[in-house]
Scaffold this motif. Sequence first.
Motif, PDB file in Angstrom:
ATOM      1  N   LYS A  73       0.790  -1.231   0.000  1.00  0.00           N
ATOM      2  CA  LYS A  73       0.000   0.000   0.000  1.00  0.00           C
ATOM      3  C   LYS A  73       0.825   1.285   0.000  1.00  0.00           C
ATOM      4  O   LYS A  73       0.271   2.354  -0.205  1.00  0.00           O
ATOM      5  N   SER A  74       2.126   1.182   0.191  1.00  0.00           N
ATOM      6  CA  SER A  74       2.969   2.381   0.251  1.00  0.00           C
ATOM      7  C   SER A  74       3.898   2.440  -0.964  1.00  0.00           C
ATOM      8  O   SER A  74       4.980   1.869  -0.954  1.00  0.00           O
ATOM      9  N   THR A  75       3.461   3.154  -1.990  1.00  0.00           N
ATOM     10  CA  THR A  75       4.248   3.212  -3.234  1.00  0.00           C
ATOM     11  C   THR A  75       5.589   3.921  -3.045  1.00  0.00           C
ATOM     12  O   THR A  75       6.512   3.691  -3.814  1.00  0.00           O
ATOM     13  N   ASP A  76       5.707   4.743  -2.013  1.00  0.00           N
ATOM     14  CA  ASP A  76       6.941   5.501  -1.795  1.00  0.00           C
ATOM     15  C   ASP A  76       8.117   4.644  -1.315  1.00  0.00           C
ATOM     16  O   ASP A  76       9.255   5.129  -1.262  1.00  0.00           O
ATOM     17  N   ASP A 134      10.593   1.097  -4.251  1.00  0.00           N
ATOM     18  CA  ASP A 134      11.852   1.092  -4.987  1.00  0.00           C
ATOM     19  C   ASP A 134      12.870   0.100  -4.411  1.00  0.00           C
ATOM     20  O   ASP A 134      13.775  -0.319  -5.111  1.00  0.00           O
ATOM     21  N   VAL A 135      12.715  -0.283  -3.144  1.00  0.00           N
ATOM     22  CA  VAL A 135      13.653  -1.234  -2.532  1.00  0.00           C
ATOM     23  C   VAL A 135      13.086  -2.657  -2.502  1.00  0.00           C
ATOM     24  O   VAL A 135      13.722  -3.569  -1.973  1.00  0.00           O
ATOM     25  N   LEU A 136      11.917  -2.849  -3.049  1.00  0.00           N
ATOM     26  CA  LEU A 136      11.274  -4.165  -3.065  1.00  0.00           C
ATOM     27  C   LEU A 136      11.984  -5.079  -4.060  1.00  0.00           C
ATOM     28  O   LEU A 136      12.220  -4.703  -5.207  1.00  0.00           O
ATOM     29  N   LYS A 137      12.352  -6.274  -3.589  1.00  0.00           N
ATOM     30  CA  LYS A 137      13.008  -7.241  -4.488  1.00  0.00           C
ATOM     31  C   LYS A 137      11.966  -7.830  -5.429  1.00  0.00           C
ATOM     32  O   LYS A 137      10.946  -8.325  -4.986  1.00  0.00           O
TER      33      LYS A 137
END
Length: 95
Positions: free
Chosen positions: A84-87, A90-93
């Motif tokens: 739910k937190s698009t911010d 960027d660090v999601l594998k």
Amino acid sequence: MEITIKEQDNKGFAMAREDGKRAGMMTYSVAGKDHIIIDHTEVNPEFKGKSVGKKMLYEIVAMAREKNIKITPLCPFANAMFKKSTDIQDVLKQS
């Protein structure tokens, strides 16, 4: 609220403290030089509703950005927050 991150061997954690009391902890496993797995989040009952889990997660995300590593959120709380937190995605594998 103060949040500290510590790592030893292949384990790490973020611990939240407020007024000398432990508010919560989020643990992770180091899965390689550029990958960690968040595996558990706990918040002490008296701190529920104070965004303790979110604050710990955002500290781990900041550390991941600094070290250029990716995160796999196995913990249900962390997984829901990433969805739910698009911010922080960027660090999601990516699988």
